[in-house]
Scaffold this active site. Sequence first.
Site, PDB file in Angstrom:
ATOM      1  N   SER A 127       0.829  -1.198   0.000  1.00 43.31           N
ATOM      2  CA  SER A 127       0.000   0.000   0.000  1.00 43.31           C
ATOM      3  C   SER A 127       0.870   1.257   0.000  1.00 43.31           C
ATOM      4  CB  SER A 127      -0.952  -0.044   1.197  1.00 43.31           C
ATOM      5  OG  SER A 127      -1.943   0.942   1.094  1.00 43.31           O
ATOM      6  N   ASP A 230      -9.794  -4.039  -5.347  1.00 43.48           N
ATOM      7  CA  ASP A 230      -9.109  -2.907  -4.727  1.00 43.48           C
ATOM      8  C   ASP A 230      -9.347  -1.655  -5.562  1.00 43.48           C
ATOM      9  OD1 ASP A 230      -7.359  -1.135  -3.545  1.00 43.48           O
ATOM     10  OD2 ASP A 230      -5.553  -2.325  -3.905  1.00 43.48           O
ATOM     11  N   HIS A 260      -7.934  -4.867  -1.034  1.00 46.81           N
ATOM     12  CA  HIS A 260      -6.773  -4.125  -0.567  1.00 46.81           C
ATOM     13  C   HIS A 260      -6.398  -4.585   0.842  1.00 46.81           C
ATOM     14  CE1 HIS A 260      -4.074  -0.625  -0.775  1.00 46.81           C
ATOM     15  NE2 HIS A 260      -4.262  -0.547   0.532  1.00 46.81           N
TER      16      HIS A 260
END
Length: 293
Positions: A127, A230, A260
Amino acid sequence: MRAGEEAHVPPLADRLPLHAVEDRTVPTPAGDVPVRIYSPVEAGSSGVLVFFHGGAFFLGSLETHDHVARNLAEETGLTIVSVGYRRAPEAAFPAGLQDCYGVVRWVAEHGDELGWDGGTLAIAGDSSGGTFVAAVAAMAHDDAIASGQSDCITHQVLFYPSLDLDFDEDRYPSLRDNAVGYGMETAGLKPFNAFYLDSGADPADPLVSPIKRADLSGLPPALVVTAEHDPLRDEGELYGRRLAEAGVPSTVSRYEGAGHGFVQHFSWIPEFARVYRETAMFLNEHRLRGVQG
């Protein structure tokens, strides 16, 4: 939110055992940076992977991603250096990025202290940690050109990276298609990243939004892992394609059914756990080919 994350960290006795896990502090031009070093086996020397945890630049820690680093160490056989970089809002941009780059430079210059074999020096992150991976790879490349030296980073691994912090819903279809119902939602991107952006991180800056870098040539080989559900999926996949178009060996791997954060939260599920094996295969493949970025 930080306390809530830390509360879910399992006790030490329940974590994957490795040969050695050591906390120490690394001196860098930006100051002393805490790191956690994972040695999977007793070995005279090995390659090194420097890991940057995710958390929208204000969450995440050495503890919340301890299990990720342990699994990476076991599967890759590399020494893992996990970076406890400074987070927003206490530390303004570019403090966290400087910490990450400083640790990579320290490994390159003092690798003998880790038993680095002088070969693989990979960087990886999930991320917002993936944001730092792309930015640090670019910084190292530019510094190498400026100094006339070789790039110290041999591989980059980005797990569902955040690469465009201009969160315009019309920019990528996945921001609309995966807007709600899959955990992290598109409407939450701006408020979650506000600490970082309000600290001086400009979304137009390629070190903040690495997909805005005009020239991606010469960067190290990349593995970009994305998740089907995501909102950030499409920018990660576009970045992988742009790397390939620039001549960078690039693999984009989409995990079907995943959302995600799956590496941090759901990698114990067998179909997601293979992300560690895929990472190891990617690192081995390019090491055997002698690709150095």
